[in-house]
Design a protein around this motif. Structure first.
Motif, short mmCIF file in Angstrom:
data_model
loop_
_atom_site.label_atom_id
_atom_site.label_comp_id
_atom_site.label_asym_id
_atom_site.label_seq_id
_atom_site.Cartn_x
_atom_site.Cartn_y
_atom_site.Cartn_z
N LEU A 1 -6.57 -95.94 -121.34
CA LEU A 1 -4.25 -95.93 -121.33
C LEU A 1 -5.11 -94.11 -120.67
N GLY A 2 -4.38 -94.03 -119.61
CA GLY A 2 -4.58 -92.33 -119.27
C GLY A 2 -3.25 -91.93 -118.96
N ASP A 3 -2.96 -91.13 -117.84
CA ASP A 3 -2.17 -90.39 -118.27
C ASP A 3 -1.18 -90.70 -116.23
N ARG A 4 -0.27 -89.28 -115.78
CA ARG A 4 -0.16 -89.47 -114.89
C ARG A 4 -0.50 -89.09 -113.38
N ASN A 5 -1.83 -88.82 -113.98
CA ASN A 5 -2.64 -88.00 -112.55
C ASN A 5 -4.22 -89.79 -112.46
N VAL A 6 -4.14 -89.75 -113.14
CA VAL A 6 -5.23 -90.82 -113.14
C VAL A 6 -4.77 -91.72 -114.33
N PRO A 7 -4.38 -92.67 -113.82
CA PRO A 7 -3.90 -94.27 -114.93
C PRO A 7 -4.78 -94.74 -115.43
N TYR A 8 -4.05 -96.20 -116.17
CA TYR A 8 -4.91 -96.58 -116.36
C TYR A 8 -5.79 -97.85 -115.63
N GLY A 9 -6.45 -98.55 -115.72
CA GLY A 9 -6.81 -99.28 -114.71
C GLY A 9 -7.54 -98.88 -113.62
N LYS A 10 -7.95 -97.09 -114.01
CA LYS A 10 -9.25 -96.73 -112.70
C LYS A 10 -10.62 -96.05 -113.44
N HIS A 11 -11.58 -95.69 -112.77
CA HIS A 11 -12.80 -95.01 -113.08
C HIS A 11 -12.33 -93.36 -113.05
N THR A 12 -12.90 -93.13 -114.57
CA THR A 12 -12.44 -91.61 -114.84
C THR A 12 -13.49 -90.92 -113.98
N PHE A 13 -14.88 -91.81 -114.82
CA PHE A 13 -15.87 -90.90 -114.16
C PHE A 13 -17.01 -92.12 -113.29
N VAL A 14 -18.26 -91.85 -113.08
CA VAL A 14 -19.56 -92.52 -112.59
C VAL A 14 -20.78 -91.47 -112.70
N ILE A 15 -21.57 -91.46 -114.42
CA ILE A 15 -22.72 -90.96 -114.40
C ILE A 15 -23.70 -91.89 -113.75
N ASP A 16 -24.86 -90.91 -112.81
CA ASP A 16 -25.90 -91.73 -112.34
C ASP A 16 -27.29 -91.40 -112.76
N LEU A 17 -27.96 -92.25 -113.39
CA LEU A 17 -28.84 -92.00 -114.26
C LEU A 17 -30.16 -92.11 -113.37
N ASN A 18 -30.16 -92.30 -111.90
CA ASN A 18 -31.07 -91.90 -111.22
C ASN A 18 -31.21 -90.71 -111.06
N LYS A 19 -30.08 -89.54 -111.69
CA LYS A 19 -30.22 -87.95 -111.19
C LYS A 19 -30.09 -87.03 -112.82
N PRO A 20 -31.11 -87.89 -113.11
CA PRO A 20 -31.27 -86.79 -114.22
C PRO A 20 -31.27 -84.54 -114.07
N LEU A 21 -31.05 -84.30 -114.77
CA LEU A 21 -30.32 -83.22 -115.05
C LEU A 21 -31.90 -82.32 -115.89
N VAL A 22 -32.31 -81.22 -116.44
CA VAL A 22 -33.53 -80.16 -116.56
C VAL A 22 -32.68 -78.82 -116.59
N LEU A 23 -31.98 -78.08 -117.70
CA LEU A 23 -31.69 -77.17 -117.33
C LEU A 23 -31.85 -76.38 -118.59
#
Length: 378
Positions: free
Chosen positions: A255-277
């Motif tokens: 369930l999306g919105d006018r900018n990024v509608p349903y049926g689209k990827h809203t994000f992709v997380i790359d588990l090969n790129k861990p962060l330690v801050l």
């Protein structure tokens, strides 16, 4: 028939569907008598529903049972088991100004054996609350007939067609661009056409979602997460799954919105790129944007400090998080109104638990919280 004992025949019958069993009943008196056994029909119901991921195992005893097991199997489970789960409406008008064509609509079917019914619930957006709820729009009874949610009076509507179609043809109004390349992990090729839902008599087309693998040993267990983005955008429901072959976690809008509608990827997380801050690296947006991933083979802590950088817009769930269990780099989708000129922006993904995650973006300094919807299992 006399060569084989009753037990063997019943074992053979246990592999037949409802339509075939109706034929078997009329072959001879012995078959009809043997099939007049509620325990046989209980096991047929139990076996069929065992394949439905979200359904609890059946037990013989039922409080306030409204229909015999035989009726449940022949009239409800056998013909309509395929409905159980979650479906997304396939809408035309991707270029239209119709908000609903961007937001999307979901339809969930679940069975209540004690009541002898299958309920169908449709998503409904409540503007005053900026959130979605599910309302009952159709009931399928143990006699196989349909009614609305407000009346037991039957009506001659329901499933018109049930078939298989390719994902490309389904999403002709949602082109498979780089923001939709993993949708085969979300949607199956199973399609139905339904005539009449609630007060409508229109025929609508729906594609079934793949069942969620709730027992997967993933970094973040698959599920449906909700987030309130940007106030006026309202609540969004995100399907999250992990792709082990690419070591990615993909969030796709149901369930999306006018900018990024349903049926689209809203994000992709790359588990090969861990962060330690450190906390110092989280003091400002500029410092956050300078952070680079560490080697995934390094000794990464199970917990690290967390802070929302000063000056960053935030949409939170009311909790103040000061630590997280993991953090990764990735990308998030942005687009202009009506999904014009979509692009990827760098982002940090913060896992607070298996049920809560956050996203920080530096392009448009924003912090969003996504929480699991435990009621949304299919």
């Amino acid at each position: 028939m006399e060569i084989l004992p009753k037990e063997v025949w019943l074992h053979i019958f246990s592999y037949l569907d409802g339509a075939s069993l109706r034929i078997v009943e009329n072959i001879c008196i012995s078959f009809r008598d043997w099939l007049d056994d509620e325990l046989f029909w209980f096991h047929r119901c139990k076996k069929a529903l065992a394949t439905v991921p979200s359904h609890k195992p059946l037990v013989t005893e039922r409080a306030k049972a409204k229909a015999p097991w035989k009726d449940l199997f022949l009239n409800l489970i056998s013909p309509y088991q395929f409905l159980l789960g979650c479906w997304q409406q396939v809408m035309e008008g991707h270029e239209s100004k119709n908000n609903q064509s961007h937001r999307g609509t979901l339809l969930k079917f679940s069975i209540l054996p004690n009541l002898g019914v299958i309920y169908g619930y449709m998503s409904e957006y409540r503007l005053e609350e900026l959130s979605h709820s599910f309302v009952n729009v159709v009931v399928i009874h143990s006699d196989g007939e349909f009614s609305t949610h407000r009346s037991v009076e039957r009506y001659p509507l329901g499933v018109q067609n049930h078939f298989i179609r390719t994902l490309d043809s389904l999403l002709v109004y949602r082109p498979l661009d780089s923001h939709a390349k993993y949708l085969d992990q979300v949607y199956s090729s199973e399609v139905m056409e339904f005539n009449g839902l609630g007060d409508s008599t229109d025929t609508t087309t729906w594609v079934k979602l793949h069942p969620l693998d709730m027992h997967s040993g993933c970094t973040l267990k698959p599920g449906v997460f909700a987030s309130l983005y940007g106030g006026a955008h309202g609540e969004e429901l995100i399907h999250i799954c992990q792709l082990p072959s690419e070591n990615l976690i993909v969030g796709s809008k149901l369930l999306g919105d006018r900018n990024v509608p349903y049926g689209k990827h809203t994000f992709v997380i790359d588990l090969n790129k861990p962060l330690v801050l450190s906390l110092a690296e989280q003091e400002s947006v500029s410092r956050l944007s300078e952070v680079v991933p560490v080697d995934p083979k390094d000794d990464i802590p199970d917990s690290q400090p967390f802070k929302i950088p000063d000056g960053m817009y935030r949409e939170t769930d009311g909790h103040n998080y000061d630590s997280c269990i993991a953090r990764y780099a990735g990308k998030i989708t942005y687009a202009h109104d009506d999904y014009q000129d979509p692009w990827w922006a760098e982002a940090h993904f913060v896992l607070f638990s298996q049920d809560v995650m956050g996203i920080l973006t530096t392009t448009y300094p924003t912090f969003l919280v996504y929480t699991r919807r435990p009621d949304f299992i299919f």
